[in-house]
Design an enzyme around this catalytic site. Structure first.
Site, PDB file in Angstrom:
ATOM      1  N   SER A 263       0.873  -1.172   0.000  1.00 19.94           N
ATOM      2  CA  SER A 263       0.000   0.000   0.000  1.00 19.94           C
ATOM      3  C   SER A 263       0.911   1.224   0.000  1.00 19.94           C
ATOM      4  CB  SER A 263      -0.845  -0.023   1.278  1.00 19.94           C
ATOM      5  OG  SER A 263      -1.416   1.245   1.536  1.00 19.94           O
TER       6      SER A 263
ATOM      7  N   TYR B 124      -2.216  -1.451  10.319  1.00 23.40           N
ATOM      8  CA  TYR B 124      -2.133  -1.550   8.847  1.00 23.40           C
ATOM      9  C   TYR B 124      -0.777  -1.035   8.359  1.00 23.40           C
ATOM     10  CZ  TYR B 124      -3.992  -1.227   4.029  1.00 23.40           C
ATOM     11  OH  TYR B 124      -4.230  -1.379   2.676  1.00 23.40           O
TER      12      TYR B 124
ATOM     13  N   LYS C 292       1.968  -3.279   6.501  1.00 23.54           N
ATOM     14  CA  LYS C 292       2.318  -2.989   5.100  1.00 23.54           C
ATOM     15  C   LYS C 292       3.800  -2.613   4.966  1.00 23.54           C
ATOM     16  CE  LYS C 292      -1.697  -3.732   3.051  1.00 23.54           C
ATOM     17  NZ  LYS C 292      -1.892  -5.003   2.319  1.00 23.54           N
TER      18      LYS C 292
HETATM   19  P1  NAD Z   1     -11.754  -6.254  -0.383  1.00 25.71           P
HETATM   20  O1  NAD Z   1     -12.380  -6.179   0.965  1.00 25.71           O
HETATM   21  O2  NAD Z   1     -12.533  -5.845  -1.581  1.00 25.71           O
HETATM   22  O3  NAD Z   1     -11.210  -7.736  -0.658  1.00 25.71           O
HETATM   23  C1  NAD Z   1     -10.465  -8.441   0.293  1.00 25.71           C
HETATM   24  C2  NAD Z   1     -10.680  -9.922   0.072  1.00 25.71           C
HETATM   25  O4  NAD Z   1      -9.852 -10.622   1.013  1.00 25.71           O
HETATM   26  C3  NAD Z   1     -12.137 -10.382   0.334  1.00 25.71           C
HETATM   27  O5  NAD Z   1     -12.573 -11.200  -0.742  1.00 25.71           O
HETATM   28  C4  NAD Z   1     -12.038 -11.162   1.637  1.00 25.71           C
HETATM   29  O6  NAD Z   1     -12.984 -12.242   1.717  1.00 25.71           O
HETATM   30  C5  NAD Z   1     -10.601 -11.682   1.565  1.00 25.71           C
HETATM   31  N1  NAD Z   1     -10.057 -12.029   2.892  1.00 25.71           N
HETATM   32  C6  NAD Z   1     -10.138 -11.303   4.033  1.00 25.71           C
HETATM   33  N2  NAD Z   1      -9.542 -11.972   5.029  1.00 25.71           N
HETATM   34  C7  NAD Z   1      -9.054 -13.124   4.496  1.00 25.71           C
HETATM   35  C8  NAD Z   1      -8.344 -14.237   5.014  1.00 25.71           C
HETATM   36  N3  NAD Z   1      -8.012 -14.309   6.309  1.00 25.71           N
HETATM   37  N4  NAD Z   1      -8.008 -15.245   4.171  1.00 25.71           N
HETATM   38  C9  NAD Z   1      -8.360 -15.206   2.864  1.00 25.71           C
HETATM   39  N5  NAD Z   1      -9.050 -14.194   2.313  1.00 25.71           N
HETATM   40  C10 NAD Z   1      -9.390 -13.162   3.128  1.00 25.71           C
HETATM   41  O7  NAD Z   1     -10.398  -5.402  -0.238  1.00 25.71           O
HETATM   42  P2  NAD Z   1      -9.405  -4.773  -1.329  1.00 25.71           P
HETATM   43  O8  NAD Z   1      -9.509  -3.314  -1.218  1.00 25.71           O
HETATM   44  O9  NAD Z   1      -9.538  -5.426  -2.633  1.00 25.71           O
HETATM   45  O10 NAD Z   1      -7.999  -5.172  -0.651  1.00 25.71           O
HETATM   46  C11 NAD Z   1      -7.135  -6.158  -1.173  1.00 25.71           C
HETATM   47  C12 NAD Z   1      -5.707  -5.848  -0.733  1.00 25.71           C
HETATM   48  O11 NAD Z   1      -5.324  -4.586  -1.265  1.00 25.71           O
HETATM   49  C13 NAD Z   1      -5.527  -5.761   0.786  1.00 25.71           C
HETATM   50  O12 NAD Z   1      -4.297  -6.358   1.149  1.00 25.71           O
HETATM   51  C14 NAD Z   1      -5.476  -4.271   1.033  1.00 25.71           C
HETATM   52  O13 NAD Z   1      -4.760  -3.937   2.187  1.00 25.71           O
HETATM   53  C15 NAD Z   1      -4.759  -3.810  -0.235  1.00 25.71           C
HETATM   54  N6  NAD Z   1      -4.944  -2.396  -0.540  1.00 25.71           N
HETATM   55  C16 NAD Z   1      -6.189  -1.884  -0.731  1.00 25.71           C
HETATM   56  C17 NAD Z   1      -6.314  -0.537  -1.019  1.00 25.71           C
HETATM   57  C18 NAD Z   1      -7.653   0.108  -1.229  1.00 25.71           C
HETATM   58  O14 NAD Z   1      -7.718   1.339  -1.227  1.00 25.71           O
HETATM   59  N7  NAD Z   1      -8.720  -0.643  -1.445  1.00 25.71           N
HETATM   60  C19 NAD Z   1      -5.176   0.273  -1.112  1.00 25.71           C
HETATM   61  C20 NAD Z   1      -3.928  -0.292  -0.905  1.00 25.71           C
HETATM   62  C21 NAD Z   1      -3.812  -1.624  -0.632  1.00 25.71           C
END
Ligand code: NAD
Length: 257
Positions: free
Chosen positions: A139, A152, A156
């Protein structure tokens, strides 16, 4: 860039960024394994994105046996793992003085134990064939801090250390490891944060979006899941170990390194 017939396992790919990465990899020719807590959604996504070149798996990335068994089932079905995208993640926000130990541990377990366990389960298959790519979903918070996000930000940042270590261990055995660092992407993870941050910071939801999330970008825009998926393809398909141990920020200029 192509991933013709490569086998890619993507965690947390039933939703959001992981789903878009799986879709991009499928379009690039990969066979995809969608590993998620939500088995039904994982199966549906695998079918929708790749038909019989896709596989859905129930996997809690914090659970050692589920990770090992899930990776074994994927290898049983497709023969190997060429690409791991360690993406599953959640968000919990509190000021540090209110952060419960159980919530802290849950955050570190999903983001860091999950990355470690999936790496450890997949890498022997990559070493066996002398090639592989591991992509960690970091991130902007791998490089930058924000209030309320102690767990977080800590997790990260930790992924950078893991990726660099794997890059050094895997270098002579054909395995690369890199980190994608997205800015805010409009997924369920972010949608849940908007009211929570508004309440914690005592500001409106509109201010959370415009000031807290997008205030430092060059154009006030969210990064998209497709933007992140393109970087995931670059890291997975890059043809040599020239690109390893790196992190790439994709955030509309919110953070510049
Ligand atoms: P999201 O909530 O849309 O998807 C997350 C997925 O992870 C879900 O399908 C959930 O069921 C699954 N999950 C949660 N806990 C789990 C576990 N213990 N085992 C297996 N699966 C699990 O979230 P997203 O925004 O797509 O995030 C995905 C990644 O991207 C994360 O690591 C998040 O930190 C990172 N990220 C997101 C953003 C953002 O702004 N959305 C920015 C930077 C990084």
């Amino acid at each position: 860039m192509e991933l013709t017939d490569k086998v890619a396992l993507i965690t947390g790919a039933a939703s959001g960024i992981g789903h878009a990465v799986a879709a991009r990899y499928a379009r690039a020719g990969a066979r995809i394994v969608i590993a998620d807590l939500d088995e039904k959604a994982a199966d549906a996504a695998a079918r929708e994105l790749a038909g019989d070149r896709g596989m859905g798996l129930r996997m809690d990335v914090t659970h050692e046996d589920e990770v090992n068994l899930g990776v074994a089932a994927a290898v049983d079905r497709f023969g190997t793992i060429d690409v791991l995208v360690s993406n599953a993640g959640i968000q919990i926000v509190h000021p540090i003085e209110d952060f419960g130990l159980a919530e802290w541990k849950k955050m570190l377990a999903i983001h860091l134990d999950g990355a470690f366990l999936t790496t450890r389960a997949c890498i022997p298959h990559m070493y066996r064939q002398g090639s592989g790519a591991i992509v960690y979903m970091g991130s902007v918070h791998s490089h930058e801090a924000s209030p309320l996000k102690a767990a977080y930000v800590t997790a990260k940042h930790g992924l950078l250390g893991l990726a660099r270590t794997i890059a050094k261990e895997g270098g002579r055995r054909g395995v690369r490891a890199n980190v994608i660092c997205p800015g805010f992407v409009r997924t369920p993870l972010v949608d849940r944060q908007i009211p929570e941050q508004a309440a914690s910071l005592g500001i409106s939801e509109d201010e959370v979006v415009k000031r807290v999330m997008l205030g430092e970008t060059v154009d006030g825009e969210f990064t998209t899941v497709e933007d992140v998926a393109e970087i995931a393809l670059l890291f997975a398909a890059f043809p040599s170990s020239a690109l390893t141990g790196q992190s790439l920020i994709v955030s509309h200029g919110w953070h510049m390194d």
